[in-house]
Each structure stands twice: as structure tokens, then as C-alpha cells.
Design an enzyme around this catalytic site. Structure first.
Site, PDB file in Angstrom:
ATOM      1  N   ASN A 113       0.846  -1.106   0.032  1.00  0.00           N
ATOM      2  CA  ASN A 113       0.163   0.060  -0.112  1.00  0.00           C
ATOM      3  C   ASN A 113       0.901   1.295   0.061  1.00  0.00           C
ATOM      4  O   ASN A 113       1.471   1.652   1.104  1.00  0.00           O
ATOM      5  CB  ASN A 113      -0.894   0.136   1.129  1.00  0.00           C
ATOM      6  CG  ASN A 113      -1.893  -1.201   1.176  1.00  0.00           C
ATOM      7  OD1 ASN A 113      -2.957  -1.138   0.202  1.00  0.00           O
ATOM      8  ND2 ASN A 113      -1.571  -2.178   1.931  1.00  0.00           N
ATOM      9  N   GLU A 114       1.181   1.643  -1.280  1.00  0.00           N
ATOM     10  CA  GLU A 114       2.098   2.695  -1.494  1.00  0.00           C
ATOM     11  C   GLU A 114       1.462   4.258  -1.277  1.00  0.00           C
ATOM     12  O   GLU A 114       0.324   4.276  -1.100  1.00  0.00           O
ATOM     13  CB  GLU A 114       2.685   2.919  -2.776  1.00  0.00           C
ATOM     14  CG  GLU A 114       3.380   1.458  -3.196  1.00  0.00           C
ATOM     15  CD  GLU A 114       4.712   1.478  -2.734  1.00  0.00           C
ATOM     16  OE1 GLU A 114       5.014   2.026  -1.635  1.00  0.00           O
ATOM     17  OE2 GLU A 114       5.501   0.510  -3.118  1.00  0.00           O
ATOM     18  N   PRO A 115       2.166   5.386  -1.143  1.00  0.00           N
ATOM     19  CA  PRO A 115       1.480   6.384  -0.874  1.00  0.00           C
ATOM     20  C   PRO A 115       0.492   6.748  -1.723  1.00  0.00           C
ATOM     21  O   PRO A 115       0.473   6.517  -2.848  1.00  0.00           O
ATOM     22  CB  PRO A 115       3.024   7.379  -1.325  1.00  0.00           C
ATOM     23  CG  PRO A 115       4.006   6.734  -0.900  1.00  0.00           C
ATOM     24  CD  PRO A 115       3.740   5.114  -1.226  1.00  0.00           C
TER      25      PRO A 115
ATOM     26  N   THR B 159      10.241   2.069  -4.083  1.00  0.00           N
ATOM     27  CA  THR B 159       9.999   0.564  -3.652  1.00  0.00           C
ATOM     28  C   THR B 159      10.966  -0.393  -4.495  1.00  0.00           C
ATOM     29  O   THR B 159      11.441  -1.323  -4.536  1.00  0.00           O
ATOM     30  CB  THR B 159       8.607   0.223  -3.456  1.00  0.00           C
ATOM     31  OG1 THR B 159       8.081   0.887  -2.526  1.00  0.00           O
ATOM     32  CG2 THR B 159       8.449  -1.603  -3.302  1.00  0.00           C
TER      33      THR B 159
END
Ligand code: PGA
Length: 277
Positions: free
Chosen positions: A168-170, A187
Site C-alpha cells: 500500500n504505497e503513498p 520501492t
């Protein structure tokens, strides 16, 4: 990607409870890993004594390897059985074949599953080989399977330098469920060491969502090393926001960060409630 949503951090806002989040600064990464492994072992045994399953949420990456090593040791030397254990891994690259060197199926087999007595049908890792059109239905089924298994009793987490939990990235909001996501550039850069070149690092992944993770009864997040100090500080003391998805953990009722000295370096003394030596 969703837009950034902000709300005050409970740690910066004395009107909100902070009792759900605790931070332990441990003497070493090994000590932190053994503590979490012992907690997992106790939970598995407690459930077995009640003839019930224990549902674990598992993570990959360099951080949890020592937890798995300790669980394998407990299986071999202390008779800890995984017969009643059901597992759900957080994420998997997409696309990727399960036998690829970098697949999380391979990682989990190598570090844990090949060395314990878990029932293989009880192991769940998002599939990196699903046809693109089938991914949304597959992801819905993954969340439903977690729920029908009784929900996750204990979720093990690491944290990425982007502030991701799972992948769950920015930009990932509080309400996200299991789904396909685009990996953040940072990432992908951090994954170059595994893939041998940025051009080989997948652009996509399947990950449990922020909401899927927050439904777990207990969350234990491990972070080690000075390269994690800044993001750990922002995750724990920063405003709750999709800019750093790990900040959503501040809203959970039972989350514990286990840090080594280096990872705890940027935290205020008010946050560091307990130092274990
Ligand atoms: P790492 O990754 O354990 O390899 O540092 C953590 C994460 O990305 O969640």
C-alpha cells in the site's frame, strides 16, 4: 491513485486515545524477532488447546526473516506444531511465476513453510499468475477467505521507506481492500538488489489493502536499521494521511512497533514508552 486524506495524529492530539499503539525499543533485531516469534508461538499453542485454528498474516522482505528462523527453531526444538495454523501473506509481485527466484511463494517456502508441519492447503499467498481480467474477483475472494477463516489473529508487518505496509504505497486510503497496485519508484529501487536491474523489477503487485490489514486483531510491526528511522518517526508521530499509509496504524486498537536502536533514533522520548534491554 487516490488523493491524500488527512486527519490529526492521535500522538499529536491529546484528545485522541493513543492506548492502541505501543512502541518497544529492543536491544537488537534478534531480540525483537524472538519476542514476536514467542508471541506467535503462544497464540498458536493457546488456540490448539482450544481446538481452534490460529490465523496469521505474514510478511516478506529482509525484516521478518529472523522471526521465521525462530519459529522454525521452536518447531524443531520445542515441538511447536503449525497443524492448526492458517496463513495469509500480504502481497506478491505481478506478474510473477511462483518458482521465480524473487516470488514471495519461493521466499515463504525457503524461510518457513518447507521447514514446518503446516497443512499446505492452509497457506495463502496472492497469486502472481492470475489473468488480468480475473484479478478483481480474485482479490475479492482473498478478502472473503480471510473473513471466512475467522479473520487474522496476528498480522506481522514490515515498513517500506515509502511508508508502505504490504504494498500500500503513498496514496492508498484507509478503506482499501486487496487489489492490484502500482509499485512506488522508491520501492522498485529497493527491489533492484533482488532482481538485478531496475528493468527487471515488476511495475505491479497484488496486495492486501489498508482496511484488510486494519481488520487484524493484533498487528506487530518490525523495523530495523537507520534507513528506517525517518519513516518510522513519520509513521508513528506524523499526521494520519494516505501520504504515509502506515500512519493509519495509529487508529488500530492493538498495534506494537518493535524497533532496534537505529530504527528508533528519530522518535521523541514521549513516544518511546518502553526500552527493553
Ligand atoms: P524490508 O522491506 O523488510 O526488506 O526492509 C520491508 C517492506 O517493504 O515492508
Amino acid at each position: 491513485m487516490s488523493s491524500t486524506l488527512e486527519s490529526p495524529s492521535p500522538l499529536n492530539n491529546p484528545t485522541q486515545s493513543t492506548s492502541g499503539l505501543s512502541v518497544l525499543r529492543m536491544a537488537s533485531a534478534g531480540d525483537a524477532s524472538r519476542r514476536v516469534a514467542r508471541e506467535i508461538g503462544s497464540l498458536i499453542r493457546h488456540r490448539a488447546s482450544q481446538h481452534r485454528n490460529c490465523v496469521l498474516g505474514l510478511a516478506t522482505g529482509s525484516t521478518p526473516i529472523r522471526v521465521y528462523r525462530e519459529l522454525v527453531r521452536m518447531h524443531r526444538e520445542e515441538g511447536l506444531s503449525f497443524h492448526n495454523v492458517v496463513t495469509f501473506n500480504l502481497d506478491e509481485y505481478y506478474p510473477i511465476k511462483p518458482d521465480a527466484a524473487q516470488s514471495y511463494v519461493r521466499f515463504m517456502n525457503q524461510h518457513l513453510f518447507d521447514h514446518i508441519d503446516i497443512v499446505r492447503a492452509n497457506v495463502h499467498i496472492p497469486k502472481g499468475t492470475i489473468e488480468l481480467e480475473a484479478v478483481p474477483g480474485y482479490c475479492r475472494d482473498y478478502d472473503e477467505l480471510i473473513a471466512s477463516s475467522g479473520g487474522i489473529d496476528l498480522q506481522l508487518l514490515g515498513i517500506g521507506r515509502t511508508g508502505h505496509i504490504g504494498f500500500n504505497e503513498p496514496g492508498a486510503t484507509r478503506d482499501t481492500r486487496t487489489r492490484m497496485v502500482k509499485l512506488d519508484d522508491l520501492t522498485r529501487l529497493d527491489a533492484v538488489k533482488d532482481f538485478g536491474g531496475i528493468e527487471h523489477v515488476p511495475l505491479l503487485a497484488i496486495t492486501m489493502g489498508v482496511d484488510s490489514i486494519l481488520q487484524s486483531r493484533r498487528i506487530r510491526l518490525l523495523a530495523f536499521g537507520e534507513h528506517k528511522a525517518d519513516i518510522v518517526q513519520r509513521a508513528i508521530e506524523g499526521r494520519i494521511s494516505s501520504t504515509i499509509p502506515a500512519t493509519y496504524l495509529q487508529t488500530h486498537g492493538d498495534v506494537q512497533y518493535l524497533l532496534d536502536d537505529a530504527a528508533a533514533d528519530c522518535l521523541s522520548s514521549a513516544t518511546l514508552g518502553e526500552t527493553i534491554r
